[in-house]
Design a protein around this motif. Sequence first.
Motif, short mmCIF file in Angstrom:
data_model
loop_
_atom_site.label_atom_id
_atom_site.label_comp_id
_atom_site.label_asym_id
_atom_site.label_seq_id
_atom_site.Cartn_x
_atom_site.Cartn_y
_atom_site.Cartn_z
N TRP A 134 -35.94 -19.16 -23.19
CA TRP A 134 -36.31 -20.85 -22.48
C TRP A 134 -37.28 -21.59 -23.40
N ALA A 135 -38.59 -21.24 -24.14
CA ALA A 135 -39.71 -21.57 -24.43
C ALA A 135 -38.85 -22.59 -25.81
N GLN A 136 -37.37 -22.38 -26.52
CA GLN A 136 -37.39 -22.71 -27.50
C GLN A 136 -36.58 -23.75 -27.00
N ALA A 137 -36.12 -25.15 -26.19
CA ALA A 137 -35.80 -25.80 -25.41
C ALA A 137 -36.38 -26.91 -25.38
N ASP A 138 -36.43 -27.97 -26.84
CA ASP A 138 -37.15 -29.07 -26.79
C ASP A 138 -37.10 -30.06 -25.42
N VAL A 139 -37.74 -29.17 -24.37
CA VAL A 139 -37.70 -30.49 -23.66
C VAL A 139 -39.48 -29.44 -23.22
N ILE A 140 -39.80 -30.09 -22.28
CA ILE A 140 -41.89 -30.09 -22.12
C ILE A 140 -41.67 -30.49 -20.17
N SER A 141 -42.55 -29.56 -20.12
CA SER A 141 -42.85 -29.83 -18.27
C SER A 141 -43.99 -31.19 -18.14
N VAL A 142 -44.07 -31.47 -17.55
CA VAL A 142 -45.49 -32.49 -17.02
C VAL A 142 -46.77 -31.18 -16.98
N ILE A 190 -43.81 -35.51 -31.05
CA ILE A 190 -43.68 -36.72 -29.56
C ILE A 190 -42.95 -35.82 -28.54
N VAL A 191 -43.36 -36.43 -27.60
CA VAL A 191 -42.69 -36.35 -26.48
C VAL A 191 -42.01 -37.76 -25.44
N ILE A 192 -41.24 -37.87 -25.45
CA ILE A 192 -40.00 -38.68 -24.83
C ILE A 192 -39.63 -38.68 -23.73
N TYR A 193 -40.12 -39.60 -22.81
CA TYR A 193 -38.81 -39.99 -21.65
C TYR A 193 -38.53 -41.33 -20.75
N ASN A 247 -41.20 -32.75 -34.53
CA ASN A 247 -41.87 -31.95 -33.33
C ASN A 247 -41.71 -32.68 -32.07
N VAL A 248 -40.73 -32.86 -31.47
CA VAL A 248 -39.73 -33.85 -31.16
C VAL A 248 -39.86 -33.09 -29.45
N LYS A 249 -40.12 -33.46 -28.31
CA LYS A 249 -39.95 -32.84 -26.90
C LYS A 249 -39.55 -34.16 -26.14
N VAL A 308 -25.09 -43.01 -27.67
CA VAL A 308 -26.23 -42.88 -27.15
C VAL A 308 -25.79 -41.76 -26.05
N ARG A 309 -25.49 -41.56 -25.08
CA ARG A 309 -24.93 -40.42 -24.39
C ARG A 309 -25.18 -39.11 -24.72
N ALA A 310 -24.74 -38.73 -26.04
CA ALA A 310 -24.67 -37.59 -26.62
C ALA A 310 -25.76 -36.81 -27.15
N GLY A 311 -26.86 -37.69 -27.48
CA GLY A 311 -28.44 -37.51 -28.40
C GLY A 311 -28.91 -36.37 -26.42
N ILE A 312 -28.33 -36.41 -25.10
CA ILE A 312 -29.02 -35.14 -24.77
C ILE A 312 -28.39 -34.07 -24.59
N VAL A 313 -26.89 -34.28 -25.08
CA VAL A 313 -26.61 -32.67 -25.40
C VAL A 313 -26.22 -32.23 -25.57
N TYR A 314 -27.09 -32.83 -27.63
CA TYR A 314 -26.74 -32.64 -28.54
C TYR A 314 -28.12 -31.76 -28.81
N MET A 315 -28.88 -31.85 -27.97
CA MET A 315 -30.77 -31.63 -27.05
C MET A 315 -29.95 -29.64 -27.01
N ALA A 316 -29.41 -30.24 -25.51
CA ALA A 316 -29.11 -28.70 -24.80
C ALA A 316 -28.62 -28.02 -26.09
#
Length: 284
Positions: free
Chosen positions: A19-27, A97-100, A122-124, A247-255
């Motif tokens: 799971w750590a491979q996913a480009d999300v980062i917790s607070v 880079i961290v985005i919200y 490195n983008v999360k 615009v809405r395709a990006g989050i699906v691409y990341m997943a």
Amino acid sequence: MRKFLVVALMLFIGVQASWAQADVISVKDYLKIMKDKNTILISARKPADYKKVHIVNAVNINHKDLYNNEPVKSMLKSPAEIAKILGSKGVSESKNIVIYDSGTGKYSGRLYWILKYMGAKNVKILDGHMDAWKAARKPVTRMPSKVKPTTFTANVNKGMNVDLAYVKKAKGNSNVVLVDTRSPEEFNGTKDSKIRKGKIPGSINLEFKHVLNSKKMLKSKEELAKLFKAKGITADKEVILFCETSVRAGIVYMALVTALDYPNVKVYDGAYYEWQSIAANKVK
């Protein structure tokens, strides 16, 4: 019993590592790197929302500033123009880079895809976005963050972005799946619209919001795998994502790419807006 516990622990560690491979980062994990000089936080929220409140030290990048809107709206500027804008905001390709955003994943996902397309290493995306940050009772502010301009050196990943001609050629190929990430109402043509209603023939619908859970966090690997499999979006196929303007395709691409390791995922930047603007292109 001891053997069982050891096996269970190893499986747990394996799942966590995967799971750590996913480009999300917790607070929690962002807080560990937020003071690092090589880390930059981007608010992808609308400028008006950024002015009301934002996470401390976040710089604001409006995705709309990265478009030429030619030949149709929301199509990217040249890599050189985008690189200049990113650099002016203190973003370089080598930074962490961290985005919200406000929690929809739309705007953070769009910036994520653009940055990866531009060669950022490195983008999360901040998991849970503003809600998670506020729930952790971490500082917010109205004061705009000071920006130290830098240089963004583009190394464009052309394979991430396809054009109209590519989609026309790919459409109908059994090894390709066209995924429209708009709402079902847009896809079915039942929503009021200023453009031609309908969909690209042969495309399937999976609304972008389904990759996030009720807490605005990325769903688990198992949940995502089940979601995409049910739609016939499998790793052995080439996946082309789009929405009205992509615009809405990006989050699906990341997943797909970072949580599920799909090897061949692209975004059609011109999207449905470009497709329907050409009278000769059929919509269904």
